[in-house]
Design an enzyme around this catalytic site. Sequence first.
Site, mmCIF file in Angstrom:
data_model
loop_
_atom_site.group_PDB
_atom_site.id
_atom_site.type_symbol
_atom_site.label_atom_id
_atom_site.label_comp_id
_atom_site.label_asym_id
_atom_site.label_seq_id
_atom_site.Cartn_x
_atom_site.Cartn_y
_atom_site.Cartn_z
ATOM 1 N N ASP A 208 0.808 -1.224 0.000
ATOM 2 C CA ASP A 208 0.000 0.000 0.000
ATOM 3 C C ASP A 208 0.839 1.272 0.000
ATOM 4 O OD1 ASP A 208 -2.409 -1.314 -0.066
ATOM 5 O OD2 ASP A 208 -2.663 -1.347 2.104
ATOM 6 N N ARG B 99 0.919 -1.263 7.593
ATOM 7 C CA ARG B 99 1.415 -0.084 6.876
ATOM 8 C C ARG B 99 2.418 0.730 7.695
ATOM 9 N NH1 ARG B 99 -2.710 3.435 3.541
ATOM 10 N NH2 ARG B 99 -0.685 3.927 2.604
ATOM 11 N N ARG C 47 -9.701 6.034 11.155
ATOM 12 C CA ARG C 47 -8.248 5.883 11.125
ATOM 13 C C ARG C 47 -7.540 6.884 12.042
ATOM 14 N NH1 ARG C 47 -6.216 3.280 6.537
ATOM 15 N NH2 ARG C 47 -7.604 1.588 5.938
ATOM 16 N N HIS D 190 -11.498 7.463 5.135
ATOM 17 C CA HIS D 190 -10.633 8.641 5.159
ATOM 18 C C HIS D 190 -11.401 9.835 4.613
ATOM 19 C CE1 HIS D 190 -6.411 6.527 5.041
ATOM 20 N NE2 HIS D 190 -6.701 6.925 6.262
ATOM 21 N N CYS E 177 -5.429 9.301 -3.249
ATOM 22 C CA CYS E 177 -4.656 8.399 -2.392
ATOM 23 C C CYS E 177 -3.229 8.224 -2.912
ATOM 24 C CB CYS E 177 -5.334 7.040 -2.307
ATOM 25 S SG CYS E 177 -6.808 6.986 -1.279
#
Length: 264
Positions: free
Chosen positions: A57, A82, A128, A157, A257
């Site tokens: 990612d 991540r 998040r 997000h 993103c």
Amino acid sequence: MCEPKHFTVEYTINPWMDPSQPVSTELAVKEWTELADTYRRWGHQVEFIQPQPGLPDMVFAANSGTVIDGRVLGARFRAPQRAAEADHYRRWFLDHGYRDVTMPTKTNEAEGDFTWTGEVLLAGTGFRTDPGAHAEAQEILGVPVISLQLVDPRYYHLDTALCVLQEATSDRRAHVAYYPEAFSPGSQRVLYRLFPDAIVANAADAECLGLNAVSDGRNVAIPMEATHLADQLINHGYDPTFLDISELRKSGGGPKCCTMELRG
């Protein structure tokens, strides 16, 4: 930007990710390359960070730093898968001449949940980013922060539910597009108060990650399925560029993103 050289879906950390579905790294690279080329055609400079094996990612560069006036607030990821990305981006900033780089103590996923309007930093929370990261961002970046509550896990997000189309200037208010149902009732009222002339996206726009868009104030990179949003953009004087993000979307990502914006 970070090439999705190691892109795959090996785990599930958002509702878009399904490891049982086939994923093409080659197609993801093709989609990402077209996005980078689009920015160049618009006249922008694109910087790159080296992708790292084991971090599929890392392509989602927006999640690893927030840069305003040359001041950098790094990221602290919620998902352990991540976590290592943050330090690779920290080193990139230092290697490229940034000296005011601060790593957070609170969980924040950078431009995933921090969106600069030119006047204030809109800050998302709910899935998040820790609410305490909003105060930390204000202190480190030295800009006013407005908290917004996300309530739909598909839009985990802020950058999946809101896009700044034009940043504010001395003689112009910021202009945004957003999907109201992704936000709590109170946050919807805040957004309406701040941006009464906003473009309001519909469910179909949101469901293809149409709001995970990137605008330079005129050109807007959006997923090709976001036709309702595109029509509204055209009506407001913007020039949408349609992009295929079908493979990147399997990990819950789109144009924004994949793009960290380096301001100042």
